[in-house]
Design a protein around this motif. Structure first.
Motif, mmCIF file in Angstrom:
data_model
loop_
_atom_site.group_PDB
_atom_site.id
_atom_site.type_symbol
_atom_site.label_atom_id
_atom_site.label_comp_id
_atom_site.label_asym_id
_atom_site.label_seq_id
_atom_site.Cartn_x
_atom_site.Cartn_y
_atom_site.Cartn_z
ATOM 1 N N HIS A 225 0.673 -1.191 -0.036
ATOM 2 C CA HIS A 225 0.191 -0.126 0.105
ATOM 3 C C HIS A 225 1.026 1.292 0.058
ATOM 4 N N ASP A 226 0.729 2.175 0.878
ATOM 5 C CA ASP A 226 1.648 3.455 1.024
ATOM 6 C C ASP A 226 2.856 3.214 1.178
ATOM 7 N N ARG A 227 3.496 1.774 1.365
ATOM 8 C CA ARG A 227 4.761 2.010 1.435
ATOM 9 C C ARG A 227 5.508 1.261 0.446
ATOM 10 N N THR A 228 4.780 1.104 -0.672
ATOM 11 C CA THR A 228 5.264 0.528 -1.848
ATOM 12 C C THR A 228 6.353 1.222 -2.422
ATOM 13 N N ALA A 229 6.456 2.291 -2.790
ATOM 14 C CA ALA A 229 7.302 3.345 -3.213
ATOM 15 C C ALA A 229 8.564 3.094 -2.558
ATOM 16 N N ASP A 230 8.519 3.370 -1.023
ATOM 17 C CA ASP A 230 9.891 3.046 -0.423
ATOM 18 C C ASP A 230 10.533 1.712 -0.591
ATOM 19 N N PHE A 231 9.696 0.705 -0.554
ATOM 20 C CA PHE A 231 9.977 -0.611 -0.711
ATOM 21 C C PHE A 231 10.782 -0.864 -2.207
ATOM 22 N N ALA A 232 10.143 -0.274 -3.125
ATOM 23 C CA ALA A 232 10.660 -0.358 -4.281
ATOM 24 C C ALA A 232 11.979 0.419 -4.681
ATOM 25 N N ALA A 233 12.023 1.493 -3.975
ATOM 26 C CA ALA A 233 13.262 2.333 -3.962
ATOM 27 C C ALA A 233 14.373 1.532 -3.415
ATOM 28 N N ALA A 234 14.198 0.915 -2.068
ATOM 29 C CA ALA A 234 15.151 0.055 -1.250
ATOM 30 C C ALA A 234 15.562 -0.946 -2.484
ATOM 31 N N CYS A 235 14.785 -1.756 -2.946
ATOM 32 C CA CYS A 235 15.155 -2.852 -4.073
ATOM 33 C C CYS A 235 15.937 -2.359 -4.979
ATOM 34 N N ALA A 236 15.719 -1.060 -5.834
ATOM 35 C CA ALA A 236 16.417 -0.626 -6.701
ATOM 36 C C ALA A 236 17.647 -0.040 -6.305
ATOM 37 N N ALA A 237 18.074 0.182 -4.925
ATOM 38 C CA ALA A 237 19.225 0.573 -4.440
ATOM 39 C C ALA A 237 20.194 -0.534 -4.506
ATOM 40 N N ALA A 238 19.549 -1.581 -4.328
ATOM 41 C CA ALA A 238 20.520 -3.099 -4.310
ATOM 42 C C ALA A 238 20.549 -3.609 -5.675
ATOM 43 N N GLY A 239 20.070 -2.890 -6.834
ATOM 44 C CA GLY A 239 19.995 -3.509 -8.052
ATOM 45 C C GLY A 239 19.236 -4.469 -8.317
ATOM 46 N N VAL A 240 18.183 -4.515 -7.714
ATOM 47 C CA VAL A 240 16.995 -5.373 -7.767
ATOM 48 C C VAL A 240 15.784 -4.730 -8.250
ATOM 49 N N ASN A 241 15.347 -5.221 -9.603
ATOM 50 C CA ASN A 241 14.240 -4.725 -10.240
ATOM 51 C C ASN A 241 12.854 -5.380 -10.047
ATOM 52 N N VAL A 242 12.189 -4.738 -9.303
ATOM 53 C CA VAL A 242 10.792 -5.168 -9.230
ATOM 54 C C VAL A 242 9.656 -4.303 -9.883
ATOM 55 N N ARG A 243 8.258 -4.747 -9.705
ATOM 56 C CA ARG A 243 7.470 -3.941 -10.336
ATOM 57 C C ARG A 243 6.347 -3.486 -9.208
#
Length: 366
Positions: free
Chosen positions: A309-327
């Motif tokens: 829900h409202d934490r989606t963007a933060d979580f995706a950004a944390a994954c991206a910082a680790a080089g992990v691409n999620v949708r």
């Protein structure tokens, strides 16, 4: 000069062109691709060899009717070839279906959130999209049945659902199909059928056998690992299939795609071994996420859904910082493809880091 522009369709003004997002790169320099529900494995050697040989023939047009491919699919599924229509990926097949039934004044009913191509396909075919909210990440078939009107021309059930991975089980789906008017087409979108292990989830082909208004759509992109070649198909009543076939663009399923799909059917035992490995990884990842106290929906697909829900963007950004691409689906959640074990470990490592820093908890109910 703007006044010289041609008049274009009004419906296009409210639509956005499909664009791939930026790719995050891992510290190792290699991106971890868990955003698109692809198979992480290269084509089987036998399939790659057939593609290489077929590449010497691409100066010729492909079989416009996909005759041999259609026959092979029909033999595999044990259905009449007249009921099978091949197309350019399951999206291409869905577009053909929408064009066959759609016109101004008609409605297309589907759950939301579900496959994000449905709204565009409905609008492009002239139909009005009618969305029915999911209930706890599952299809609400009672609400979908209530949304049907005399204007409803097509209703779609994505099973397992993309992006949540959840399913509709047997009796519930049969009851729903019995409530749909006979002149309304029901599309069972089963792109992830090969990953289903719940025996309570029905095979759409069984449901379509004595229901002429039910069509089943599947793909070679996921379990068969041919996402880059674009091959999908539908199985429907022969009269429906005949009309849908008229909407297929000539030569839309290219030669390499056709021969690769046929070779994949011959190698399906090897490919299903790969699918089984993905299923085991899916369960491992789900268990690890649960152990980390991260909300995760039950999945019967090759991905997992995190309703953040409202934490989606933060979580995706944390994954991206680790080089992990999620949708990421802003405001709803994150879909994560099941990849190779080492890629899944990298994802879980990113989750653990995020969890340790207090980014999951009360704001993300389980």
């Amino acid at each position: 000069m703007d006044s010289w522009l041609p008049t274009l369709r009004d419906t296009l003004a409210g639509m956005a062109a499909h664009r791939a997002g930026p790719v995050a790169v891992a510290p190792s320099g290699t991106p971890i691709l868990l955003a698109n529900n692809e198979s992480p494995l290269e084509p089987l050697p036998s399939v790659a060899a057939v593609i290489a040989e077929a590449a010497t023939q691409i100066n010729r047009y492909p079989d416009a009717g996909c005759v041999e491919l259609t026959a092979d699919i029909a033999a595999w599924l044990e259905v009449d070839p007249e009921r099978v229509v091949a197309g350019c990926g399951s999206v291409g097949v869905l577009q053909m279906l929408f064009e066959a039934v759609g016109e101004p004044g008609a409605d297309a009913v589907y759950a939301w959130r579900s496959f994000d191509a449905y709204p565009s396909l409905a609008r492009l075919s002239g139909m009005r999209p009618v969305t029915v909210p999911l209930a706890d990440d599952h299809h609400d078939l009672a609400a979908m049945a209530a949304a049907l009107t005399p204007a409803t021309r097509v209703v779609i059930v994505c099973n397992p659902n993309n992006p949540t991975g959840t399913t509709v089980r047997g009796e519930e789906l049969r009851d729903f199909l019995d409530r749909v008017p006979r002149d309304c087409l029901v599309v069972l979108d089963e792109a992830y059928r090969e990953y289903v292990r719940d025996p309570g989830v029905p095979d759409g082909l069984d449901l379509a056998r004595d229901r002429p208004n039910v069509a089943v759509v599947r793909t070679f992109s996921k379990a068969f690992g041919l996402a880059g070649l674009r091959v999908g198909y539908l199985v429907a009543h022969r009269d429906v299939a005949r009309e849908v076939r008229k909407t297929r663009l000539p030569y839309s399923v290219n030669h390499l795609a056709q021969v690769a799909a046929r070779a994949s059917l011959r190698a399906q035992d090897e490919l299903m071994d790969r699918v089984e490995r993905t299923v085991k990884e899916r369960e491992r990842v789900r268990t690890a996420l649960t152990d980390l106290d991260v909300p995760v929906a039950p999945s019967q697909a090759n991905f997992v859904w995190l309703p953040l829900h409202d934490r989606t963007a933060d979580f995706a950004a944390a994954c991206a910082a680790a080089g992990v691409n999620v949708r990421a689906y802003p405001g709803d959640g994150v879909r994560v493809t099941i990849g190779l074990p080492e890629d899944n470990d990298a994802f879980l490592g990113a989750v653990s880091h995020w969890r340790t820093h207090g980014e999951v908890g009360a704001a993300c109910p389980r």
